[in-house]
Scaffold this active site. Structure first.
Site, PDB file in Angstrom:
ATOM      1  N   HIS A  23       0.854  -1.201   0.000  1.00 44.59           N
ATOM      2  CA  HIS A  23       0.000   0.000   0.000  1.00 44.59           C
ATOM      3  C   HIS A  23       0.883   1.240   0.000  1.00 44.59           C
ATOM      4  O   HIS A  23       1.876   1.304   0.732  1.00 44.59           O
ATOM      5  CB  HIS A  23      -0.893  -0.007   1.255  1.00 44.59           C
ATOM      6  CG  HIS A  23      -1.624   1.285   1.489  1.00 44.59           C
ATOM      7  ND1 HIS A  23      -1.322   2.137   2.540  1.00 44.59           N
ATOM      8  CD2 HIS A  23      -2.628   1.877   0.794  1.00 44.59           C
ATOM      9  CE1 HIS A  23      -2.130   3.187   2.486  1.00 44.59           C
ATOM     10  NE2 HIS A  23      -2.926   3.052   1.446  1.00 44.59           N
ATOM     11  N   ASN A  24       0.507   2.244  -0.831  1.00 42.09           N
ATOM     12  CA  ASN A  24       1.283   3.494  -0.902  1.00 42.09           C
ATOM     13  C   ASN A  24       2.786   3.195  -0.870  1.00 42.09           C
ATOM     14  O   ASN A  24       3.523   3.695  -0.019  1.00 42.09           O
ATOM     15  CB  ASN A  24       0.897   4.439   0.248  1.00 42.09           C
ATOM     16  CG  ASN A  24      -0.480   5.052   0.043  1.00 42.09           C
ATOM     17  OD1 ASN A  24      -1.116   4.839  -0.998  1.00 42.09           O
ATOM     18  ND2 ASN A  24      -0.965   5.800   1.009  1.00 42.09           N
ATOM     19  N   GLU A  81       1.866   0.348  -5.571  1.00 37.84           N
ATOM     20  CA  GLU A  81       0.888   1.424  -5.764  1.00 37.84           C
ATOM     21  C   GLU A  81       1.575   2.729  -6.128  1.00 37.84           C
ATOM     22  O   GLU A  81       2.613   3.083  -5.553  1.00 37.84           O
ATOM     23  CB  GLU A  81       0.063   1.609  -4.477  1.00 37.84           C
ATOM     24  CG  GLU A  81      -1.099   2.557  -4.680  1.00 37.84           C
ATOM     25  CD  GLU A  81      -1.969   2.695  -3.439  1.00 37.84           C
ATOM     26  OE1 GLU A  81      -2.911   3.507  -3.491  1.00 37.84           O
ATOM     27  OE2 GLU A  81      -1.718   2.016  -2.427  1.00 37.84           O
ATOM     28  N   ASP A  95       0.473   6.778  -6.582  1.00 37.45           N
ATOM     29  CA  ASP A  95      -0.506   7.877  -6.507  1.00 37.45           C
ATOM     30  C   ASP A  95       0.040   9.021  -7.356  1.00 37.45           C
ATOM     31  O   ASP A  95       1.047   9.638  -6.986  1.00 37.45           O
ATOM     32  CB  ASP A  95      -0.676   8.354  -5.056  1.00 37.45           C
ATOM     33  CG  ASP A  95      -1.521   7.393  -4.237  1.00 37.45           C
ATOM     34  OD1 ASP A  95      -1.940   6.369  -4.793  1.00 37.45           O
ATOM     35  OD2 ASP A  95      -1.736   7.655  -3.044  1.00 37.45           O
ATOM     36  N   HIS A 148       1.586  11.347  -1.547  1.00 38.59           N
ATOM     37  CA  HIS A 148       0.278  11.109  -0.939  1.00 38.59           C
ATOM     38  C   HIS A 148      -0.493  12.420  -0.975  1.00 38.59           C
ATOM     39  O   HIS A 148      -0.205  13.336  -0.211  1.00 38.59           O
ATOM     40  CB  HIS A 148       0.452  10.607   0.497  1.00 38.59           C
ATOM     41  CG  HIS A 148      -0.711   9.811   0.982  1.00 38.59           C
ATOM     42  ND1 HIS A 148      -0.856   9.405   2.271  1.00 38.59           N
ATOM     43  CD2 HIS A 148      -1.804   9.329   0.328  1.00 38.59           C
ATOM     44  CE1 HIS A 148      -1.973   8.703   2.388  1.00 38.59           C
ATOM     45  NE2 HIS A 148      -2.561   8.648   1.222  1.00 38.59           N
ATOM     46  N   GLU A 180      -3.345   5.138  -8.913  1.00 38.56           N
ATOM     47  CA  GLU A 180      -4.389   6.056  -8.442  1.00 38.56           C
ATOM     48  C   GLU A 180      -4.098   7.368  -9.153  1.00 38.56           C
ATOM     49  O   GLU A 180      -3.125   8.058  -8.836  1.00 38.56           O
ATOM     50  CB  GLU A 180      -4.355   6.211  -6.918  1.00 38.56           C
ATOM     51  CG  GLU A 180      -5.589   6.933  -6.412  1.00 38.56           C
ATOM     52  CD  GLU A 180      -5.658   7.015  -4.897  1.00 38.56           C
ATOM     53  OE1 GLU A 180      -5.732   8.146  -4.374  1.00 38.56           O
ATOM     54  OE2 GLU A 180      -5.636   5.960  -4.238  1.00 38.56           O
TER      55      GLU A 180
END
Length: 779
Positions: free
Chosen positions: A332-333, A362, A364, A377, A411
């Site tokens: 995650h992230n 991931e 973003d 983030h 994302e």
């Protein structure tokens, strides 16, 4: 005022003697490493000046030198009041040595220096990389090759050699006056160094037993005698005696009997002669096809004596099933090194995750300056890194640990223009690695990990008029699609304010070029489980917050399992986890969720269990789900287990016998650990359990517990076993010492060693638990 007594100055002849002794010790340690007269090792022992690089304005010359133990590097420091310990780092702490400009620091701050003079030391824990510039290509090559050899040779040492090397290093450390003798006081200091508290009476008794020359100092053979007493394994001696003759030999026939009856090895007849040839140090015994006590100990400390089934260290599961039939190691992230609000973003975080077997990372993505998308983030103060740099890091490290496919989970918050740049970067950097068309015309279900070897898949939004990515695309340039914004869910006041100021939109304009990179992993909002009459396309997948996923698992377990047979599900941590804490992945694996994403940068029970699950199947990042989580007709529900084909219930009988060379938690010289062991079962609710041993006071060197435990395991295929060793403290929280987690189905039976891992999941060089395992079918 207290006067500080100055040490008397040594004479030149004394200095020369000490220097010669130091050279002899270094040469001996070089031989132990299998690097006798190695030119790179000699260069490192002499040391050299290197430029340490921290920023564009901080580049300073420092002297670096390999210590005589051939295990630690000393670095010069100009800081006032810096402790001697802080100037030393261990070779065991090094994960990698990279030549050239292969770190963010080198990329940013050393581009003016030729690559052949640059190298970086990457550490196992969260410590920052050490970026260094040598004065010449030769010097850089000596450091890169020398460190590489020491790491490789240290890793290939057997447990007995590692123990011998460590004890001799501690003996040298305790020999304060460097006279190669050991006084009673030095012996007591040494025992504290190796983590054992012995009262004066016992210390004196050992000392007098070894001091055959009655000189009040141990030397040479007397020190070896002391070493033998210290490393005696009485618990193993008693097992050996049951299968050996009066002369101290275990015949091949008796070894076969031990392997078959006790260790439950089915190929005992073939294995026994091979073990004798591999581990028996005594040539006479080897010629007679027999084993001595030393060979028996070396076997028990080896991979064949490990609690983890060695055959599970390679890929052994069927890798030709559809992708949705596997659990997938997922981060995650991935870009974050620390917390979710203010921590640094780094390409190094992607490298670390991929080398830990992660197969889904991931990104973003947000608009950046100069038409270059950045990753960070959103709405927070986390630092930004270039999208193109991350794609380069993924390309370079995607398949170093595992050949099976990597999924890039996008994302996307970028403008149409910068989305086109993202698509261009992925296409030009990843080239043939990037999957842009269906595999072998497979249009009804996912291809398998085997078919996707060496490929990188993109998970993201898809233009609605390209509803069928499998059967071709149309010419639509851009269109609004539903937005997914996990960052907006963060429970932080400053983030909420920024989200409100931005004016959260439910749609996002998507560029055709970026849409075209998505083939098998089209992101859609979850609208409920499939209507059997109108099933969704198999390539559509949804992301769930941990709370939403756990609610579905609790209320609709069997439906979720059926959904996950055909579709991929991605789970991510709740918005309140701003400190990058993790949730337990087990309940979600139990309903077949594949992409259960954790914060890889955060150590703890959850990450231990995660790495324990994925060390199975050759650390490939893909673990085949049990049959009852893949069967279209399954009625399995982990929350209400009924009779079914979930496998035979098992009874686990477990004896924690002893521990060996547990590390010091508190580095204070007088601090000795008080270890206790906790055994945890993680699985379906009925199987979750925890039991612990008594506390052994003041002995981290060779504690003995000899305690038995029993666990009933309802669903063995979903259970994991975690062994945790802690330093007991009456008044505060116990300190973590080490742990080891593995799937129940990977347990070996009989007498086994557990090789403990640090809190970051790296192996200690010689810290172990010795246990006995027996698994029986429940009636």
């Amino acid at each position: 005022m207290q006067c500080i007594r100055r040490q008397p100055k040594r004479t030149v002849s004394q200095e020369n003697i000490l220097l010669e002794q130091s050279r002899r010790v270094a040469a001996l340690n070089g031989i132990r490493l299998g690097l006798k007269d190695d030119k790179d090792l000699k260069f490192l022992l002499k040391g050299s000046q290197l430029l340490k690089v921290k920023s564009s304005s901080w580049r300073k010359e420092r002297f670096y030198k390999l210590q005589e133990d051939c295990k630690t590097i000393w670095q010069e420091s100009k800081k006032v009041l810096r402790s001697p310990e802080s100037q030393i780092f261990s070779i065991e702490d090094i994960r990698d040595v990279r030549s050239g400009h292969k770190t963010e620091g080198m990329e940013k701050y050393a581009k003016d220096v030729p690559e052949y003079r640059c190298f970086s030391i990457i550490f196992k824990d969260q410590r920052k990389n050490l970026d260094l510039i040598a004065s010449s290509e030769d010097d850089a090559n000596h450091w890169i090759a020398g460190l590489g050899k020491i790491i490789a040779h240290s890793n290939s040492m057997n447990q007995k050699q590692k123990l011998q090397h460590w004890i001799h290093t501690c003996l040298r450390k305790a020999d304060k006056n460097k006279d190669n003798k050991m006084s009673l006081k030095e012996l007591k200091d040494f025992l504290k160094e190796v983590n054992i508290e012995v009262d004066d009476y016992h210390a004196k008794k050992i000392f007098q037993h070894c001091d055959k020359s009655k000189t009040e100092a141990l030397e040479d053979d007397e020190i070896e005698e002391f070493y033998k007493i210290l490393t005696e394994r009485k618990e193993i001696d008693s097992i050996f005696q049951m299968y050996s003759d009066p002369e101290g030999f275990m015949s091949c026939q008796n070894l076969v009997r031990f392997l078959y009856e006790v260790q439950q090895e089915e190929d005992a007849v073939v294995a026994a002669p091979a073990l004798i040839q591999r581990y028996e140090p005594n040539e006479r015994a080897k010629r007679g096809n027999a084993m001595t006590k030393d060979g028996f100990l070396m076997y028990l400390l080896s991979d064949e004596g490990n609690i983890f089934n060695p055959s599970h260290r390679k890929v052994y599961q069927d890798m030709t099933q559809p992708l949705s039939h596997y659990l997938v190691s997922s981060s995650h992230n991935t870009y974050l090194m620390e917390d979710q609000i203010t921590g640094p973003s780094s390409t190094e975080a992607y490298i670390r995750a991929l080398t830990k077997g992660c197969r889904c990372v991931e990104l973003d993505c947000w608009d950046g300056p100069n038409s270059e998308p950045v990753i960070y983030h959103g709405y927070t103060l986390t630092s930004k890194i270039l999208f193109s740099d991350v794609i380069k890091a993924i390309k370079n490290y995607a398949f170093k640990t595992s050949p099976y496919p990597v999924i890039i989970s996008l994302e996307n918050h970028c403008s149409v223009e910068q989305q086109k740049v993202m698509a261009q970067h992925m296409t030009t950097i990843l080239q043939d690695m990037l999957l842009v068309a269906p595999v072998d015309g497979n249009k009804s279900q996912f291809p398998s990990p085997e078919q996707l070897k060496g490929k990188i898949l993109v998970k993201g939004k898809k233009l609605s008029r390209q509803e069928d990515p499998i059967n071709g695309n149309n010419n639509l340039e851009a269109e609004d699609v539903s937005d997914e914004d996990e960052a907006a869910e963060i429970e932080d006041e400053s983030v909420k304010t920024k989200v409100e100021q931005k004016g959260k939109s439910d749609t996002l304009k998507l560029a055709k070029e970026l849409s075209d990179t998505v083939v098998y992993c089209k992101s859609v909002h979850f609208e409920g489980f499939d209507d059997p009459n109108h099933p969704r396309a198999f390539y559509e997948m949804s992301s769930f917050s941990e709370s939403k996923a756990l609610k579905l698992a609790q209320e609709s377990g069997t439906s979720f399992i059926h959904h996950n047979i055909r579709h991929l599900s991605r789970i991510y941590p709740a918005g309140w986890r701003t400190d990058s804490s993790n949730y337990s992945p087990v309940d979600l694996w139990n309903v077949g969720c594949q992409i259960v994403a954790l914060n890889f940068q955060t150590a703890g029970t959850e990450m231990d269990v995660y790495q324990g699950r994925f060390q199975d199947n050759g650390f490939s990042g893909y673990v085949l789900k049990p049959e009852f989580l893949r069967d279209e007709q399954t009625k399995f529900n982990p929350k209400s287990i009924t009779e079914g084909t979930w496998g035979t219930k098992k009874k686990l009988l477990l004896k924690i016998i002893s521990g060996q060379q547990l590390p010091k938690v508190n580095k204070s010289k007088n601090s000795i650990v008080d270890p206790k062991v906790t055994i945890e079962i993680h699985g379906v609710q009925q199987d979750n359990n925890k039991k612990q041993t008594k506390v052994i006071e003041n002995n981290g060197f060779n504690p003995n517990w000899n305690e038995e435990f029993t666990f009933d395991i309802e669903i063995p295929a979903l259970a994991l076993v975690r062994f945790v060793v802690e330093d007991f403290d009456m008044s505060t929280k116990n300190d973590f010492i080490g742990q080891y987690t593995l799937p129940f189905t990977s347990l070996k039976q009989g007498y086994r060693h557990i090789h403990l891992l640090t809190k970051n999941g790296d192996p200690y060089s010689s810290s172990t638990l010795f246990v006995y395992i027996n698994i029986q079918d429940c009636d």
